[in-house]
Write an enzyme that holds these catalytic residues in place. Structure first.
Site, mmCIF file in Angstrom:
data_model
loop_
_atom_site.group_PDB
_atom_site.id
_atom_site.type_symbol
_atom_site.label_atom_id
_atom_site.label_comp_id
_atom_site.label_asym_id
_atom_site.label_seq_id
_atom_site.Cartn_x
_atom_site.Cartn_y
_atom_site.Cartn_z
ATOM 1 N N TYR A 62 7.139 4.705 2.116
ATOM 2 C CA TYR A 62 6.961 4.688 3.574
ATOM 3 C C TYR A 62 8.272 5.121 4.231
ATOM 4 O O TYR A 62 9.219 4.344 4.341
ATOM 5 C CB TYR A 62 6.556 3.299 4.070
ATOM 6 C CG TYR A 62 5.260 2.766 3.492
ATOM 7 C CD1 TYR A 62 4.321 3.617 2.904
ATOM 8 C CD2 TYR A 62 4.970 1.406 3.532
ATOM 9 C CE1 TYR A 62 3.136 3.120 2.375
ATOM 10 C CE2 TYR A 62 3.783 0.893 3.009
ATOM 11 C CZ TYR A 62 2.880 1.762 2.419
ATOM 12 O OH TYR A 62 1.713 1.254 1.893
ATOM 13 N N PRO A 209 -8.105 -2.550 6.257
ATOM 14 C CA PRO A 209 -9.338 -3.314 6.490
ATOM 15 C C PRO A 209 -10.032 -2.924 7.795
ATOM 16 O O PRO A 209 -11.185 -3.284 8.009
ATOM 17 C CB PRO A 209 -8.851 -4.768 6.522
ATOM 18 C CG PRO A 209 -7.432 -4.676 6.979
ATOM 19 C CD PRO A 209 -6.899 -3.401 6.389
ATOM 20 N N GLY A 211 -10.401 0.287 8.588
ATOM 21 C CA GLY A 211 -10.795 1.691 8.434
ATOM 22 C C GLY A 211 -9.814 2.636 9.093
ATOM 23 O O GLY A 211 -10.194 3.613 9.726
ATOM 24 N N ARG A 212 -8.504 2.342 8.941
ATOM 25 C CA ARG A 212 -7.418 3.165 9.508
ATOM 26 C C ARG A 212 -7.497 3.270 11.019
ATOM 27 O O ARG A 212 -7.136 4.281 11.614
ATOM 28 C CB ARG A 212 -7.388 4.552 8.849
ATOM 29 C CG ARG A 212 -7.222 4.444 7.355
ATOM 30 C CD ARG A 212 -7.017 5.747 6.646
ATOM 31 N NE ARG A 212 -6.886 5.505 5.211
ATOM 32 C CZ ARG A 212 -5.749 5.188 4.588
ATOM 33 N NH1 ARG A 212 -4.640 5.061 5.283
ATOM 34 N NH2 ARG A 212 -5.725 4.982 3.294
ATOM 35 N N SER A 216 -11.252 -0.256 15.313
ATOM 36 C CA SER A 216 -10.650 -0.704 16.573
ATOM 37 C C SER A 216 -11.058 0.192 17.738
ATOM 38 O O SER A 216 -11.336 -0.287 18.830
ATOM 39 C CB SER A 216 -9.123 -0.700 16.460
ATOM 40 O OG SER A 216 -8.706 -1.552 15.423
#
Length: 344
Positions: A62, A209, A211-212, A216
């Site tokens: 990252y 969790p 779904g990227r 949301s």
């Protein structure tokens, strides 16, 4: 919604205790658009820890490296004893292409480098981020076992590993956790990986969790992605698949209204309801979204509601692969037999 108490859970059967929900830190530094300002991210990490979310997930890839440095800076504020740090090794680049390494000298060098960047004496949970299919998993695990014995890491995990790879690894040194994508629309691990982990007493850490971010924001997620956001490459979020997949979000939205919660809380609650051995690590870069996410712990779902949610995103409904690099997931994680290995 009232403040949520974040319970503690045992992850795996080796003794690691974590918050029931973790914090994925990747998006603070990499892949989801430009890096976010370090002071803001340190403030978010401290807010998470003070809220009871103490399980922080990072990786050397990252940034690369900058996310571990960020976590290290956040820990300077006297919170090291309160947190459980998970980091990962194994994804690197060679000639501009992704390369995966699990050879012993690389494992050791990667661990030493992560310890320095995090500025800690010991990593709580150290994962192989992907499986090197050129090296028997027993060889990779042998080096990780030595690092445990030397006190450099406490617990060992694998990410995106098949059931047979998990079994072989666990026979060398007990695994504490397996990290895998698991959400309403990514359920390919349920047939073999989840039962294997449960049989062996290994905790399950679902990444992505939400779904990227799809659960949301739905299809509108794609309208606001920054230049260079990795999600633009994901098959499910391509225009031809998104047209179909946005129906899933509409159905989830209707149920969230009935439950008086947000869509992200509903999707996260579904993951939590999959078992007491499950600890999802939703990522965010905003305190408001973090507060929303821990609210998922208060959402209760009946078996009938669980079944209804699952029907919205069954495999015959979802269009597109779950990952941009599906070839590097657990589907292709078998390693050669130990008998084939010639020590360096």
């Amino acid at each position: 919604m009232a403040a949520t108490n974040v319970p503690r859970v045992k992850l795996g059967s080796e003794g690691l205790e974590v918050s029931k929900q973790g914090l994925g830190c990747m998006g603070m530094s990499a892949f989801y658009g430009p890096p976010k300002p370090a002071p803001d991210m340190i403030k978010l990490i401290h807010h998470a820890v003070h809220s009871g979310v103490t399980f922080l997930d990072t990786s050397d890839v990252y940034g690369p490296y900058t996310n571990e440095i960020l976590i290290g800076k956040a820990l300077k504020e006297g919170i090291r004893e309160k947190v459980q740090i998970a980091t990962k090794f194994g994804i690197t680049t060679k000639d501009g292409k992704m390369d995966i390494r699990g050879d012993p000298s690389y494992v050791r060098a990667a661990c030493e480098a992560s310890l320095k960047r995090l500025d800690v004496d010991c990593i709580d949970l150290y994962y192989a981020h992907r499986i090197d299919t050129r090296v028997p998993i027993e060889v990779t695990m042998g080096e990780l076992k030595k690092l445990v014995e030397e006190g450099k890491i406490k617990y060992v995990g694998l990410s995106e590993a098949s059931a047979s790879t998990i079994r072989r690894a666990h026979a060398v040194h007990p695994l504490t956790a397996v990290q895998n994508e698991w959400s309403l629309w990514s359920r390919d691990l349920e047939q073999e990986i989840v039962p294997t982990c449960r049989e062996l007493g290994i905790g399950i850490v679902p990444y992505s969790p939400l779904g990227r971010g799809f659960f949301s924001l739905g299809a509108s997620l794609m309208e606001n992605l920054a230049e260079g956001d990795f999600r633009k490459n994901f098959p499910r979020l391509q225009a031809e698949n998104l047209e179909n997949n946005k129906l899933i979000f509409e159905w989830v939205t209707e149920m969230a209204k009935r439950k008086d919660c947000s869509t992200s809380q509903l999707a996260l609650a579904w993951v939590h309801h999959r078992g007491d051995d499950v600890c999802p690590i939703p990522g965010t870069t905003k305190i408001d979204n973090f507060n929303q996410n821990i609210g998922a712990l208060s959402v209760k779902l009946t078996p009938e509601e669980m079944t209804e949610l699952e029907s919205y995103a069954s495999t015959d409904v979802v269009k597109g692969d779950r990952h941009a690099f599906i070839a590097s997931t657990w589907l292709n994680s078998e390693t050669p037999p130990l008998s084939s290995w010639k020590a360096e």
